[in-house]
Design a protein around this motif. Structure first.
Motif, PDB file in Angstrom:
ATOM      1  N   ALA A 793      -4.369  35.036  -9.641  1.00  0.00           N
ATOM      2  CA  ALA A 793      -3.638  33.780  -9.516  1.00  0.00           C
ATOM      3  C   ALA A 793      -2.141  34.031  -9.529  1.00  0.00           C
ATOM      4  CB  ALA A 793      -4.025  32.828 -10.659  1.00  0.00           C
ATOM      5  N   ASN A 829      -5.662  31.920  -6.715  1.00  0.00           N
ATOM      6  CA  ASN A 829      -5.421  30.570  -7.198  1.00  0.00           C
ATOM      7  C   ASN A 829      -3.919  30.325  -7.278  1.00  0.00           C
ATOM      8  OD1 ASN A 829      -6.691  28.104  -8.400  1.00  0.00           O
ATOM      9  ND2 ASN A 829      -5.177  28.598  -9.957  1.00  0.00           N
ATOM     10  N   ARG A 899      -6.551  27.990  -2.250  1.00  0.00           N
ATOM     11  CA  ARG A 899      -6.917  27.184  -3.404  1.00  0.00           C
ATOM     12  C   ARG A 899      -5.662  26.802  -4.184  1.00  0.00           C
ATOM     13  NH1 ARG A 899     -12.182  26.781  -5.391  1.00  0.00           N
ATOM     14  NH2 ARG A 899     -13.511  26.341  -3.604  1.00  0.00           N
ATOM     15  N   TRP A 939     -11.690  22.956  -8.657  1.00  0.00           N
ATOM     16  CA  TRP A 939     -10.998  24.200  -8.297  1.00  0.00           C
ATOM     17  C   TRP A 939     -10.378  24.853  -9.522  1.00  0.00           C
ATOM     18  CZ3 TRP A 939      -8.149  21.610  -3.591  1.00  0.00           C
ATOM     19  CH2 TRP A 939      -9.084  21.363  -2.579  1.00  0.00           C
ATOM     20  N   ALA A 943     -11.296  28.553 -11.018  1.00  0.00           N
ATOM     21  CA  ALA A 943     -10.245  29.546 -11.232  1.00  0.00           C
ATOM     22  C   ALA A 943     -10.285  30.115 -12.636  1.00  0.00           C
ATOM     23  CB  ALA A 943      -8.870  28.926 -10.952  1.00  0.00           C
TER      24      ALA A 943
END
Length: 998
Positions: A793, A829, A899, A939, A943
């Motif tokens: 992420a 992410n 995302r 989402w 994540a």
């Protein structure tokens, strides 16, 4: 020293070892890997350099140097992804390229041949050396460096290694550029004598102002005939990033060369002739002429490769009520006799005596923390929110009697009694922005000791009670905010600016954590590189000896015994006492158990509309049947079921509980924090940075039902490089230290690991591999090469960067296709935190938000006034354009298949309220309301790694829901209309959440 050498020769041995360790570790990971290539045809904040023969371009793109024909085309990488190679400069003979590299954890000067061979490191040390530029004879490099305490212009002779400092002003000088005749160096300066472009005369060593400007300037570049200097001028607040030209030796004012809407990047132009040049803007390399508005593009195609190992996500047990060991033991303090230690766990005070099990002193919904002992050992002082704010209390350990000692206007933090027991020193305000104050118990008066905002860490008195010792950040320069924490000794009765104090810095190039004075004032204990060290002080309280390392394990939260002979420290899930004379270590018994709170029975919700978080429309008139903490089934409504525990939401909307994906918290915010999240419909918080013991306490107390609150998925301290900014950052300078903090992550069972802006990529790769072994994701501010080796992420659209500019977003808020494609194709992410920039505009455009029921009830008039001040800053067309532009980047990532999740970086933006506004920002940017809600539900759960249990309303999933009035798929603002929040099957009405417990 300067000869060509294989690149690994110049790496710190610890970083080389980290790479080898990672390679071995990777062999044990799952064989399945994501391997792919991404073609990039645009670049965000790229710099370009033209070879002396005019045939070849080299440019930096996402931290790698690329070579291609000057006419454009396919580009070839000439450095690997671990250099963070930026701002290339060709040598006059065309045989070498100089650039700045962050490979070893500081910015240094390197060179490489145009074919990628002969990679050579030129400078080293704990300094940052940036922005190299060759002299016309190729014998020297001019560069900017903070070696002298702020940024000045220096030169280096690569052949001999000779360094020379040219400028010495107390303000920052940077971005040097040598004139074609070698007689002058143009540079940018922030000096009081005139901000702007300056010239350094090489022969007479004189300085003169070339062009004055209050704007932020960058990247002077001389024309081939030496008659013109181009530079970039940009201000986020004006929405402009422009290219300017200044005629040297002329009184004429500079003129703008760029088009009105052009986004010019802050790097040197490359000259083709006396009038033609190349520069970078709008994600491209452009060709231009001083005498024409026409522009052409030198198109490029660069292919980056991915190798993202697959890994198994951590399995969590959300259903068992079996006892678990408390890991969130927080803020321990030893008694003067060394036999007892007080600490916080599950929000309450505990006492552990050597050889005995721990004793619980308090047990209620409120938070009691930061205990410290009276000099005679009979009482504890601590902070507690029993009356709604963090006040200073005292507890008599013999009688159990409690007494309110101090009720300051701002929340108190880290209180410490003076040696005579008559005064209390404490931090007032938020942990990341507090003032230092002293309260006189007898008179009830408070005085400021240090009135500038600092980050609260630890606090101790000198033995005479005349001064306080506190670790304070000392930035390495005023150009960038990072630096080192040192212990400052501040007189209580001195000037409130701290100017009468002095610093204790046993190692000026290391962050000193938990620095605390012994009761006799003759020793300073502190943590460096993760371990406990001590250093002797003389009678004047100054350093008087060499530091001595005391232990080999990780050390946190230091406190002294009254005889100044032993130090108690926290190490992972243990509290230990070490004798400084003998080295003997004893351990306190802190074994405490907690049990998850699980509801029983059946709860039925009659939903008029139900958004499950996966489809794009509602299910209507259904019953959501909850058994215990999970959803048993979702069926068509039937009145026959409406017996017992029923919530009639027939005129409302039921949807998944929301995730806040980027919030930083503190136990000092008290029990109200948990209610605040729930009042805004937030049932899960992802916390990418906190004191690890604080974060573990919050996870356990909320899960145990000790106080109401969401699920907490936390990381510990921000894992950073040697220099840090936040007090919750871990300044890592050695691999041994890195190994210790990764051990802490395992023992405290982190839910993710977050790295920060100065963590070098070789170590960041090792961190990612370790986290994946644990089954948890990783995140950082970094996009590339983090995406290449498996970071999960990335936080923020822009935010802080070690480079001084962002590889994700330009100065005026634009992002380009390199960013979009990397995010979309890796499916990292992405939490853009749009509300950081958009809050002021949102409040200015919608003043009714200032009357929001939850915000007003939980934050009071002071909170409303603070938002009103912010709203005033949002009333500008520039802010409108900035908000719109940044939203377009997030939308582009979403539409490309990426995302995007909702997070806000609270408390910079108010808790809870900010996430609701982030959803509105997403819809403003072009998300559908369903996509916006999904970003904060399904989402986000996926994540975090809990998508099988959370994020949607489905049979078998955990019952984390929110019931709102209105139609949020039609009007996203209706998600603010929270009526009931259900977390883990337990329902909380809004009225209950807005009511302070008694």
């Amino acid at each position: 020293m300067m000869k060509n050498t294989p690149q690994t020769k110049f790496l710190r041995p610890s970083i080389i070892s980290a790479l080898f360790c990672f390679s071995a570790l990777a062999l044990g990971l799952a064989a399945a890997q994501s391997r792919q290539e991404i073609k990039l045809t645009q670049g965000t904040n790229i710099a370009v350099a033209l070879s002396p023969d005019g045939k070849t371009l080299v440019f930096d793109l996402q931290g790698t140097l690329w070579r291609m024909p000057a006419t454009g085309g396919k580009a070839t990488a000439i450095t690997d992804e671990f250099n963070d190679a930026r701002q290339p400069a060709w040598s006059p003979d065309g045989k070498r390229l100089a650039f700045q590299s962050y490979r070893d954890g500081n910015f240094h000067l390197w060179t490489v041949a145009p074919d990628g061979k002969q990679l050579t490191q030129l400078t080293s040390g704990t300094f940052d050396d940036r922005e190299p530029h060759w002299s016309p004879d190729g014998k020297r490099l001019a560069f900017a460096s903070d070696r002298g305490g702020n940024y000045d212009i220096w030169t280096l002779e690569p052949a001999s290694g000779k360094l020379e400092q040219l400028t010495r002003d107390t303000a920052n000088d940077y971005n040097p550029a040598w004139s074609p005749d070698g007689k002058q160096i143009a540079f940018v300066s922030e000096r009081n004598a005139g901000r702007g472009l300056w010239l350094w005369q090489v022969e007479n060593r004189q300085e003169s102002l070339l062009s004055k400007s209050n704007a932020t300037l960058a990247a002077p570049s001389w024309s081939a005939d030496g008659q013109q200097v181009l530079f970039q001028s940009g201000e986020r607040t004006s929405g402009k990033a422009e290219l300017w030209a200044k005629a040297v030796g002329s009184e004429e004012q500079p003129r703008v060369l760029s088009a009105a809407a052009e986004d010019v990047f802050p790097f040197r132009a490359a000259w083709l002739s006396a009038s033609e040049f190349l520069y970078t803007a709008d994600g491209q390399i452009k060709r231009a002429n001083l005498n024409s508005a026409q522009r052409t593009t030198q198109a490029f195609e660069a292919t980056v490769k991915l190798n993202r190992p697959a890994y198994a996500r951590k399995k969590r047990d959300f259903d068992s009520t079996a006892p678990r060991r408390v890991l969130g033991i927080y803020a321990p303090a030893v008694s003067p006799d060394g036999q007892r230690v007080a600490f916080t766990a599950l929000g309450d005070l505990w006492l552990a005596e050597m050889g005995k099990p721990p004793e619980r002193l308090t047990n209620d919904v409120f938070v009691q923390t930061h205990p410290r002992w009276s000099p005679d050992g009979t009482k504890l002082i601590y902070i507690a929110d029993n009356q709604g704010a963090m006040d200073v209390w005292q507890r008599d350990l013999k009688t159990g009697a409690e007494r309110l000692l101090a009720d300051p206007p701002l929340d108190a933090n880290l209180p410490v009694l003076s040696p005579d027991g008559k005064r209390i020193a404490f931090f007032a305000g938020l942990a990341l922005g507090a003032t230092l104050q002293v309260f006189d118990i007898e008179s009830g008066k408070t005085k400021a000791v240090l009135n500038r905002s600092i980050q609260a860490t630890t606090l101790s008195w000198t033995p005479d009670g005349k001064a306080l010792a506190v670790p304070i950040l000392h930035p390495h320069s005023t150009r960038y905010r990072e630096g080192f924490y040192q212990v400052d000794v501040i007189p209580v009765d001195g000037p409130v600016d701290g100017s009468a104090g002095y610093s204790l810095a046993p190692n000026p190039e290391r962050t000193l954590s938990y620095g605390t004075l012994a009761p006799d004032g003759r020793t300073l204990a502190y943590v460096e590189d993760g371990r406990l060290s001590v250093v002797a002080l003389n009678e004047q309280g100054r350093l008087a000896g060499m530091p001595r390392r005391v232990n080999a394990d990780l050390a946190d939260w230091l406190s002294w015994t009254g005889d100044s002979k032993s130090v108690v420290y926290q190490s992972l899930d243990r509290i230990k006492k070490v004798s400084l004379d003998t080295g003997r270590v004893e351990e306190f018994n802190t074994l405490i158990e907690w049990q998850p709170a699980q509801p029983t029975g059946t709860l039925v919700i009659h939903a008029g509309r139900m958004f499950d978080g996966k489809s794009s429309d509602y299910q209507r008139n259904v019953d959501v049947i909850i058994e215990g903490n999970r959803i048993k089934e979702i069926v068509a409504h039937n009145d026959a079921r409406h017996t017992g525990n029923v919530i009639d939401a027939s005129d409302k909307t039921v949807m998944p509980g929301l995730f806040e994906m980027h919030g930083h918290q503190s136990l000092t915010l008290g029990e109200k924090l948990g209610r605040t999240w729930l009042a805004f419909g937030i049932t899960s918080v992802r916390e990418p940075g906190t004191d690890p013991y604080d974060g573990a306490e919050r996870r356990e107390a909320w899960a145990a039902g000790q106080r109401p609150g969401p699920r907490n998925f936390f990381s510990g301290r921000l894992l950073d490089g040697n220099r840090v900014y936040y007090s919750i950052a871990e300044g890592v300078a050695t691999e041994a230290h890195l190994d210790l903090v990764l051990q802490r992550a395992r023992v405290l069972e982190y839910d993710l690991i977050k790295t920060y802006v100065r963590m070098p990529d070789l170590w960041q790769k090792k961190i990612a591999a370790t986290a994946h072994q644990m089954g948890v994701p990783t995140s950082s501010h970094e996009l590339w090469p983090a995406a290449s080796y498996g970071m999960d992420a990335v936080e923020h659209q822009s935010a802080t960067s070690r480079r001084g500019y962002s590889p994700k977003l330009s100065l005026i808020g634009r992002g380009y296709d390199d960013v979009v494609q990397i995010l979309a194709q890796t499916k990292m992410n992405y939490t853009p935190t749009l509300i950081l920039s958009g809050l002021s505009y949102q409040l200015a455009e919608q003043p009714e938000l200032l009357t929001n029921k939850q915000f007003v009830a939980l934050n009071g008039e002071a909170g409303v006034q603070a938002l009103q001040a912010r709203a005033a800053a949002g009333r500008s067309p520039v802010m409108h354009d900035l908000v719109a532009t940044q939203g377009q980047v997030s939308l582009a990532v979403l539409k490309a298949g990426g995302r995007v999740t909702a997070g806000t970086d609270s408390p910079i933006i108010p808790y809870g309220f900010s996430l609701q506004l982030e959803l509105q920002m997403f819809v403003r940017a072009g998300f559908t309301p369903a996509e916006a809600i999904r970003s904060a539900t399904l989402w986000s759960a996926e994540a975090v790694g809990v998508g099988n249990d959370l994020g949607s309303v489905e049979r078998g999933k955990l019952a984390d829901l929110v019931i709102v009035a209105g139609d949020p798929l039609k009007n996203i603002a209706d998600t603010l209309n929270v009526a009931v929040t259900i977390k883990n099957g337990r329902a909380y009405t809004l009225q209950a959440l807005l009511t302070q417990p008694r």
